[in-house]
Design an enzyme around this catalytic site. Structure first.
Site, PDB file in Angstrom:
ATOM      1  CG  ASP A 292      35.416  34.249  28.640  1.00  0.00           C
ATOM      2  OD1 ASP A 292      35.679  33.374  29.674  1.00  0.00           O
ATOM      3  OD2 ASP A 292      35.977  34.356  27.563  1.00  0.00           O
TER       4      ASP A 292
ATOM      5  CD  GLU B 178      38.046  33.868  32.823  1.00  0.00           C
ATOM      6  OE1 GLU B 178      38.728  32.859  32.961  1.00  0.00           O
ATOM      7  OE2 GLU B 178      37.992  34.173  31.665  1.00  0.00           O
TER       8      GLU B 178
END
EC number: 2.4.1.18
Length: 649
Positions: free
Chosen positions: A315, A369
Site C-alpha cells: 500500500d 500501489e
C-alpha cells in the site's frame, strides 16, 4: 520479587543480523512464545526497547502490575529485553510496561503479538500460529498460477462488509463462515485470486484496516489465527490464490502501539518532514534504521510463511518513495542529491523484494500501489529496478473512468483517453485496478459513473469490462462491482446482494463471469500480457464513430482474437481491415440478452477482398450499441470454429 527467569531464543548471529537490518524471520524470536524450560512449561517474552530503563510484562495473570515480572536486558547492547515466565497458558492477556528515560511508564502491546483483544485497551494475547495445513499440492504448483504468463484476475474485498450475519447485520462473520460463502462464489465467478484489504490488527474500523497496530496479528474481529488459516486453506484447495494488502508505509499514534515505543522515536523517523504523514495523521517508518527494516521485512515474510499467502500488495508506495508527497514547498527536505526520492525507502523496498523472492521464488507476487511515473518499479533489483512483480496501472484507471463519464457526442474529443495506455503499457508489468478507492468518498459507484439512462449505464459498464478483460495486463475488480452495486461502498454493512434479483444486475454478474472464463481459458489474452507481441491496434483513431479495434495474440501464430468496442448507442455496420486468408467469427457479445443487453446480434455480414485499414482484405461487422464484441480468427475457411464454452469450465 522478580518472577522472570533468564532465557533466550536469540543466538549472537541473530542479534548481529537484526542490527544489520538483515534478519528476516524475527517472528521466530521476538514476541511471546510457549516454550519449556527445565521441564516447566511457560512463555518466553522478548521485545526491542533500547532506550527503556525497565521493561516489565503486565497482564491478567499479575493484576497488571509492573513490579513482579521484569525482563532482563541483553548484555550485547542490542536493546532487546527478554525472559521466561512459568505456567502461562495460551490466551493470557499481556502488555509491556516500558519505563522511559524520563520515568514515564508506557503500557505497550507487543509489536510481534499473534493476536490482540478487541477493545480500547487492546492487550496482546499469548497465541500460536500452529495449524494443520493440507494445501501442499497448491503450494507445490502455485508458481503456475502466479506466473506473469498466467491469467491473473483478482477479486478485491473487505472482509467486514462483503457479507454480514443475516440475522444481525451489525455482526461480523467468522473467517470460517466467510469461507463457506466466499470459496464457492469466487470459484463460480472465475477469479484466480482474492485480495483481502488489511487483515492485520487495527483499532479503528473507518480506517478499513490501513491504520495497523498489530502487524503480526490477524485481526480478531473475525476469529483466531487458525480461523484465518482455515479460510486461506480452503481457497487454496479450490485453486484460488490469496493476496494480502500490506502496509509498511505508516502506523497510527495509538498509545499502546509503535509510536514512541520506548519513549523515543524508535520505529518512526524523528524528523516530522520524514516521520509524520500529513494526510493520514500517522507516523512514517524510519527506513534508514536497520532494526526497523528487519521488523518490516520479517513481517512480510511472516505472512508469506506462516499464513501461506501467495502475494502482497504493498500500500501507498508513492508516499514512501517521494519525500514531497502531499507536502508543500518548505515542508520536506531533499535527498543528498537534491531530489525528491526517499532513497532510504527505495533501498528498503529493493531489499524487501529481494528477500521475499529469494525465499519464495516465483511462488509469490509483490504488487505496488504506485500512482506516479517512478521508473523501473517492476524491473529486477540487479538491473537498478525496485523489484516488484507488478504495479497498479493508475493512469489506465483514471483515463478509462474519465472517458466513460463523457456523453456520446463528447467522446470523440476524449477518444485517446482509451488509446493512451498503449503508449506505456509495456514499461512495467501492470495490473489494471478498479479498486475500493474508486467507489467511496462521493466518487459514486462504478455503475453511476457511467453516462446515460439505466440501460445505457449498464451497457457502458459491460463495455468497460470487455475493454478491461481483453486489454494487456492483470485485472483487479472490487467486490460489488461485478454485479453493479448502486451505492458507494460502506464498510459498515454488507453488499447489496438483493440487487441480483433484478435482470440488469444479474446480467452484469454473468458477463463478468464469462469474461473471467474468456480471459483464463484463451491464452491469447494472457500469454503475452506483458509483452509487445501480444497486442496490435487495427484502428485506434476512429474518433467520429467512437469505435476501437485491436488484436490480442498468443504465442501460437494462429491464436488470435479481435476486439471491437462500439461506444455509441448506435447500431453500426462497420468495416474492418483484416489479413488475407483469415476468417473471423463472433464468440462474445456484451449486448447479448443473457447479459440484459438489447439482443442485437453481432456478426460478420460480409467478407471482401477490398483493402482497408492498411490491410489487404476487409469484413463488415454488425456492431450492437454500446457493446464490446470479441471475434476469433481462423485461417482456413473450411475451419470448424472452436466455440468458447463460457462459464462451463
Amino acid at each position: 520479587m522478580n518472577s522472570v527467569k533468564t532465557y533466550t531464543l536469540f543466538t549472537e548471529h541473530d542479534v548481529y543480523l537484526f542490527k544489520e537490518g538483515k534478519h528476516y524471520k524475527l517472528y521466530d524470536m521476538f514476541g511471546a512464545h510457549s516454550v519449556e524450560k527445565e521441564g516447566i512449561q511457560g512463555v518466553y517474552f522478548s521485545v526491542w526497547a533500547p532506550n527503556a530503563k525497565k521493561v516489565s510484562v503486565i497482564g491478567d495473570f499479575n493484576n497488571w502490575n509492573d513490579k513482579d515480572h521484569i525482563l532482563f536486558p541483553r548484555w550485547d547492547e542490542s536493546g532487546i529485553w527478554e525472559g521466561f515466565i512459568p505456567a502461562l497458558p495460551l490466551g493470557t492477556l499481556y502488555k509491556y510496561a516500558v519505563e522511559t528515560p524520563h520515568g514515564e511508564i508506557l503500557e505497550k502491546s507487543d509489536p510481534y503479538a499473534l493476536s490482540w483483544e478487541q477493545n480500547r485497551q487492546a492487550a496482546s494475547l499469548v497465541a500460536t500460529t500452529w495449524y494443520e495445513w493440507n494445501d501442499k499440492e497448491w503450494l507445490n504448483n502455485r508458481w503456475k498460477v502466479n506466473s506473469l504468463n498466467a491469467p491473473i484476475s483478482v477479486y478485491e474485498m473487505h472482509l467486514g462488509s462483503w457479507v454480514r450475519d443475516v440475522d444481525d447485520p451489525k455482526r461480523f462473520l467468522n473467517y470460517r463462515d466467510i469461507a463457506k460463502k466466499l470459496v464457492p462464489y469466487i470459484k463460480e465467478m472465475g477469479f484466480t485470486h482474492v485480495e483481502f484489504m488489511p487483515v492485520m490488527e487495527f483499532p479503528y474500523d473507518p480506517s478499513w484496516g490501513y491504520q495497523i497496530t498489530g502487524f503480526y496479528a490477524a485481526t480478531s474481529r473475525f476469529g483466531s489465527p487458525q480461523d484465518l488459516m482455515f479460510l486461506i486453506n480452503e481457497l487454496h484447495n479450490n485453486g484460488i490464490g490469496v493476496i494480502l494488502d500490506w502496509v509498511p508505509s505508516h502506523f497510527p499514534g495509538d498509545a499502546n502501539g509503535l509510536h514512541r515505543f520506548d519513549g523515543s522515536y524508535l520505529y518512526e523517523h524523528e524528523d516530522p518532514r520524514k516521520g509524520f504523514h500529513p494526510d493520514w495523521k500517522s507516523y512514517i517508518f524510519n527506513y534508514g534504521r536497520n532494526e526497523v527494516k528487519s521488523f518490516l521485512i520479517s513481517n512480510a515474510m511472516f505472512w508469506l510463511d506462516r499464513y501461506h499467502v501467495d502475494g502482497l500488495r504493498v500500500d501507498a508506495v508513492t508516499s514512501m518513495l517521494h519525500l514531497d508527497y502531499s507536502r508543500n514547498e518548505g515542508e520536506w527536505e531533499p535527498n543528498i542529491y537534491g531530489g525528491n526520492v526517499n532513497l532510504e525507502a527505495k533501498t528498503f523496498l529493493q531489499e524487501f523484494n529481494t528477500a521475499v523472492y529469494k525465499e519464495f521464488g516465483d511462488n509469490i507476487i509483490t504488487i505496488a500501489e504506485e500512482s506516479s511515473d517512478f521508473p523501473m518499479l517492476t524491473k529486477p533489483v540487479h538491473d537498478g529496478g525496485v523489484g516488484f512483480g507488478m504495479k497498479w496501472m493508475m493512469g489506465w484507471m483514471h483515463d478509462t473512468l474519465d472517458y466513460f463519464k463523457e456523453d456520446y457526442e463528447g467522446r470523440k474529443f476524449h477518444h485517446h483517453k482509451l488509446t493512451f495506455a498503449s503508449m506505456y503499457m509495456y514499461n512495467e508489468n501492470y495490473m489494471m485496478p478498479l479498486s475500493h478507492d474508486e467507489v467511496v468518498h462521493g466518487k459514486a459507484s462504478l455503475i453511476y459513473k457511467m453516462v446515460g439512462d439505466e440501460w445505457q449505464k449498464f451497457a457502458n459498464l459491460r463495455s468497460l469490462y470487455v475493454y478491461m478483460f481483453t486489454h494487456p495486463g492483470a485485472k483487479l475488480l472490487f467486490m460489488g462491482d461485478e454485479f453493479g452495486q448502486t451505492s458507494e461502498w460502506n464498510f459498515k454493512q454488507s453488499l447489496d446482494w438483493h440487487l441480483l434479483k433484478y435482470p440488469v444486475h444479474k446480467g452484469l454478474q454473468t458477463l463478468v463471469k464469462d469474461l473471467n472464463h474468456l480471459y483464463r481459458y484463451e491464452p491469447a489474452f494472457y500469454e503475452n500480457q506483458f509483452d509487445k507481441t501480444g497486442f496490435e491496434w487495427v484502428e485506434a483513431d476512429d474518433l467520429e464513430n467512437s469505435v476501437f479495434t485491436y488484436i490480442r495474440k498468443g504465442k501460437r501464430k494462429d491464436d488470435c482474437f479481435m476486439v471491437v468496442l462500439n461506444l455509441t448507442p448506435r447500431v453500426l455496420d462497420y468495416k474492418i481491415g483484416v489479413n488475407a486468408g483469415t476468417h473471423w467469427e463472433v464468440v462474445f457479445n456484451s449486448d447479448d440478452e443473457k447479459y440484459n443487453g438489447s439482443g442485437v446480434k453481432a456478426e460478420v455480414i460480409k467478407e471482401q477482398s477490398e483493402r482497408w485499414m492498411n490491410r489487404p482484405n476487409s469484413i463488415i461487422l454488425k456492431l450492437p450499441p454500446l457493446a464490446g464484441v470479441v471475434l476469433k480468427m481462423e485461417k482456413d475457411k473450411k475451419y470448424k470454429l472452436h466455440r468458447i464454452k463460457l462459464h462451463k469450465r
